[in-house]
Scaffold this motif. Structure first.
Motif, PDB file in Angstrom:
ATOM      1  N   VAL A 154      -3.694  -0.673  61.651  1.00  0.00           N
ATOM      2  CA  VAL A 154      -3.967  -1.161  61.823  1.00  0.00           C
ATOM      3  C   VAL A 154      -3.158  -2.388  60.383  1.00  0.00           C
ATOM      4  CG1 VAL A 154      -5.107  -3.741  61.568  1.00  0.00           C
ATOM      5  CG2 VAL A 154      -6.019  -1.474  62.542  1.00  0.00           C
ATOM      6  N   LEU A 155      -2.863  -1.718  58.957  1.00  0.00           N
ATOM      7  CA  LEU A 155      -1.615  -1.947  58.234  1.00  0.00           C
ATOM      8  C   LEU A 155      -0.601  -2.232  58.647  1.00  0.00           C
ATOM      9  CD1 LEU A 155      -1.581  -3.244  55.123  1.00  0.00           C
ATOM     10  CD2 LEU A 155      -1.678  -0.691  54.542  1.00  0.00           C
ATOM     11  N   GLU A 156       0.373  -1.080  58.950  1.00  0.00           N
ATOM     12  CA  GLU A 156       1.331  -0.562  59.098  1.00  0.00           C
ATOM     13  C   GLU A 156       1.874  -0.879  60.534  1.00  0.00           C
ATOM     14  OE1 GLU A 156       2.980   1.686  57.937  1.00  0.00           O
ATOM     15  OE2 GLU A 156       1.640   2.194  56.524  1.00  0.00           O
ATOM     16  N   ILE A 157       1.107  -1.811  61.546  1.00  0.00           N
ATOM     17  CA  ILE A 157       1.081  -2.322  62.848  1.00  0.00           C
ATOM     18  C   ILE A 157       1.895  -3.892  62.562  1.00  0.00           C
ATOM     19  CG2 ILE A 157       0.248  -3.600  64.941  1.00  0.00           C
ATOM     20  CD1 ILE A 157      -1.356  -1.046  65.633  1.00  0.00           C
ATOM     21  N   LEU A 158       0.936  -4.191  61.701  1.00  0.00           N
ATOM     22  CA  LEU A 158       1.097  -5.169  60.827  1.00  0.00           C
ATOM     23  C   LEU A 158       2.748  -5.181  59.879  1.00  0.00           C
ATOM     24  CD1 LEU A 158      -2.369  -6.848  59.842  1.00  0.00           C
ATOM     25  CD2 LEU A 158      -1.134  -7.758  61.294  1.00  0.00           C
ATOM     26  N   PHE A 159       2.939  -4.768  59.249  1.00  0.00           N
ATOM     27  CA  PHE A 159       3.816  -4.580  58.757  1.00  0.00           C
ATOM     28  C   PHE A 159       4.919  -4.109  59.634  1.00  0.00           C
ATOM     29  CE2 PHE A 159       1.726  -3.812  54.041  1.00  0.00           C
ATOM     30  CZ  PHE A 159       2.185  -4.818  53.908  1.00  0.00           C
ATOM     31  N   ASP A 160       4.749  -3.837  60.370  1.00  0.00           N
ATOM     32  CA  ASP A 160       5.702  -3.370  61.654  1.00  0.00           C
ATOM     33  C   ASP A 160       6.507  -4.166  62.298  1.00  0.00           C
ATOM     34  OD1 ASP A 160       7.950  -0.939  62.606  1.00  0.00           O
ATOM     35  OD2 ASP A 160       6.572  -0.724  63.859  1.00  0.00           O
ATOM     36  N   LYS A 161       5.968  -4.644  61.856  1.00  0.00           N
ATOM     37  CA  LYS A 161       5.870  -6.250  63.584  1.00  0.00           C
ATOM     38  C   LYS A 161       5.349  -7.542  63.044  1.00  0.00           C
ATOM     39  CE  LYS A 161       5.472  -2.742  67.346  1.00  0.00           C
ATOM     40  NZ  LYS A 161       4.992  -2.634  68.802  1.00  0.00           N
ATOM     41  N   GLN A 162       5.510  -7.622  61.749  1.00  0.00           N
ATOM     42  CA  GLN A 162       5.437  -8.667  61.334  1.00  0.00           C
ATOM     43  C   GLN A 162       6.134  -9.843  61.335  1.00  0.00           C
ATOM     44  OE1 GLN A 162       7.075 -10.028  56.642  1.00  0.00           O
ATOM     45  NE2 GLN A 162       5.613  -8.781  55.785  1.00  0.00           N
ATOM     46  N   GLN A 163       7.938  -9.837  61.845  1.00  0.00           N
ATOM     47  CA  GLN A 163       7.877 -10.925  62.057  1.00  0.00           C
ATOM     48  C   GLN A 163       7.836 -11.930  64.114  1.00  0.00           C
ATOM     49  OE1 GLN A 163      10.266 -12.740  60.947  1.00  0.00           O
ATOM     50  NE2 GLN A 163       9.278 -11.610  59.209  1.00  0.00           N
ATOM     51  N   LYS A 164       6.118 -11.094  64.720  1.00  0.00           N
ATOM     52  CA  LYS A 164       5.790 -11.650  65.862  1.00  0.00           C
ATOM     53  C   LYS A 164       4.715 -12.074  65.789  1.00  0.00           C
ATOM     54  CE  LYS A 164       7.893  -7.567  68.296  1.00  0.00           C
ATOM     55  NZ  LYS A 164       7.513  -7.421  69.536  1.00  0.00           N
ATOM     56  N   TRP A 165       4.232 -12.049  64.021  1.00  0.00           N
ATOM     57  CA  TRP A 165       2.568 -13.442  63.834  1.00  0.00           C
ATOM     58  C   TRP A 165       3.207 -13.405  62.714  1.00  0.00           C
ATOM     59  CZ3 TRP A 165       0.850 -12.173  59.415  1.00  0.00           C
ATOM     60  CH2 TRP A 165       0.406 -10.696  58.689  1.00  0.00           C
ATOM     61  N   VAL A 166       3.919 -13.941  61.630  1.00  0.00           N
ATOM     62  CA  VAL A 166       4.217 -14.447  60.581  1.00  0.00           C
ATOM     63  C   VAL A 166       4.900 -15.731  61.320  1.00  0.00           C
ATOM     64  CG1 VAL A 166       4.831 -14.673  58.717  1.00  0.00           C
ATOM     65  CG2 VAL A 166       3.490 -12.033  59.400  1.00  0.00           C
ATOM     66  N   LYS A 167       4.073 -16.666  62.038  1.00  0.00           N
ATOM     67  CA  LYS A 167       5.217 -18.050  61.522  1.00  0.00           C
ATOM     68  C   LYS A 167       3.248 -19.262  62.389  1.00  0.00           C
ATOM     69  CE  LYS A 167       5.462 -15.898  66.932  1.00  0.00           C
ATOM     70  NZ  LYS A 167       6.516 -15.204  67.818  1.00  0.00           N
ATOM     71  N   GLY A 168       3.976 -19.986  61.875  1.00  0.00           N
ATOM     72  CA  GLY A 168       3.227 -21.330  62.138  1.00  0.00           C
ATOM     73  C   GLY A 168       3.854 -22.262  61.176  1.00  0.00           C
ATOM     74  N   ASN A 169       3.163 -23.591  61.746  1.00  0.00           N
ATOM     75  CA  ASN A 169       3.132 -24.529  60.104  1.00  0.00           C
ATOM     76  C   ASN A 169       1.827 -25.349  59.822  1.00  0.00           C
ATOM     77  OD1 ASN A 169       6.250 -25.667  61.488  1.00  0.00           O
ATOM     78  ND2 ASN A 169       4.617 -26.267  63.459  1.00  0.00           N
ATOM     79  N   ASN A 170       1.196 -24.622  60.140  1.00  0.00           N
ATOM     80  CA  ASN A 170      -0.128 -24.553  59.130  1.00  0.00           C
ATOM     81  C   ASN A 170      -1.347 -23.157  59.370  1.00  0.00           C
ATOM     82  OD1 ASN A 170      -2.393 -24.960  61.958  1.00  0.00           O
ATOM     83  ND2 ASN A 170      -1.460 -27.084  61.719  1.00  0.00           N
ATOM     84  N   ALA A 171      -2.306 -23.308  58.814  1.00  0.00           N
ATOM     85  CA  ALA A 171      -2.453 -21.889  58.532  1.00  0.00           C
ATOM     86  C   ALA A 171      -3.303 -21.639  59.614  1.00  0.00           C
ATOM     87  CB  ALA A 171      -3.991 -22.080  57.397  1.00  0.00           C
ATOM     88  N   SER A 172      -3.870 -22.873  60.679  1.00  0.00           N
ATOM     89  CA  SER A 172      -4.686 -22.599  61.803  1.00  0.00           C
ATOM     90  C   SER A 172      -3.734 -22.004  63.137  1.00  0.00           C
ATOM     91  CB  SER A 172      -4.878 -24.170  61.945  1.00  0.00           C
ATOM     92  OG  SER A 172      -5.807 -24.151  63.988  1.00  0.00           O
ATOM     93  N   GLU A 173      -2.409 -23.003  62.709  1.00  0.00           N
ATOM     94  CA  GLU A 173      -1.207 -21.816  63.741  1.00  0.00           C
ATOM     95  C   GLU A 173      -1.006 -20.529  63.567  1.00  0.00           C
ATOM     96  OE1 GLU A 173       2.154 -24.033  64.440  1.00  0.00           O
ATOM     97  OE2 GLU A 173       1.335 -25.974  65.066  1.00  0.00           O
ATOM     98  N   ALA A 174      -0.944 -20.266  62.292  1.00  0.00           N
ATOM     99  CA  ALA A 174      -0.766 -19.010  62.285  1.00  0.00           C
ATOM    100  C   ALA A 174      -2.170 -17.882  62.149  1.00  0.00           C
ATOM    101  CB  ALA A 174      -1.106 -18.694  60.305  1.00  0.00           C
TER     102      ALA A 174
END
Length: 194
Positions: free
Chosen positions: A101-121
């Motif tokens: 899971v750690l590797e997937i999160l780093f590998d595709k970081q730009q797909k999920w690291v977005k949002g204007n606030n913690a709730s959106e993220a």
């Protein structure tokens, strides 16, 4: 300004958290437990330099030192913001010590690291986890107090024991790696220990 406030609130949360050891949670590790060299990587899942380490340094490190039994690596959490904090809890949630899971999160970081606030993220992170077919209870994972304490304790211990103040920070056999973090420099340091 919003990100600054979120980061400040996150740091205040860490400072006032109790230092509760969650012994039943397994650390994310790769390699032979009896390896002569122990590498500790303090990382934040929203850190682009950490993602770069996983894409451009770690594969060769794994091939040459970890897969050969010369070294093992432990991934420790050092979240820099609330988004990374929740992602760390997701990476740690299966409680099996596996790095998938750690590797997937780093590998595709730009797909999920977005949002204007913690709730959106969080919504983006949840959607990403579902799209990747990772079978976890998202809400339970990000609200689990034991996992939360485990992640926070990694950060607290990193700052206290190794003076970690940025990510990624690499520790080799309990000594902070101070050179520029690229495979060539890392390889030279590790070869001296064999």
């Amino acid at each position: 300004m919003k990100k600054y406030i979120q980061t400040l609130l996150f740091i205040v949360t860490i400072l006032f958290s109790g230092n509760v050891l969650a012994n039943e949670i397994n650390r994310i590790k790769v390699g032979n437990e009896d390896a002569k060299i122990t590498i500790i990587a303090y990382e934040s899942l929203t850190c682009s330099h950490c993602a770069n380490f996983h894409k451009n340094v770690y594969p060769q490190l794994k091939k040459d030192f970890i897969d050969t039994g010369l070294a093992k690596i432990e991934f420790r959490h050092y979240p820099l913001d609330i988004i990374a904090f929740n992602a760390s809890k997701i990476a740690q949630c299966k409680n099996d010590g596996d790095s998938k899971v750690l590797e997937i999160l780093f590998d595709k970081q730009q797909k999920w690291v977005k949002g204007n606030n913690a709730s959106e993220a969080n919504d983006n992170l949840k959607k990403f986890i579902e799209e990747q077919g990772i079978d976890i209870d998202f809400k339970k994972c990000i609200t689990d107090k034991k996992i939360e304490d485990f992640v926070l304790n990694d950060r607290i211990e990193g700052a206290k024991q190794f003076k970690v103040n940025a990510t990624p920070t690499i520790i080799i056999n309990n000594e902070k790696f101070e050179k520029s973090l690229n495979y060539k420099n890392l390889k030279k340091s590790l070869e001296k220990m064999i």
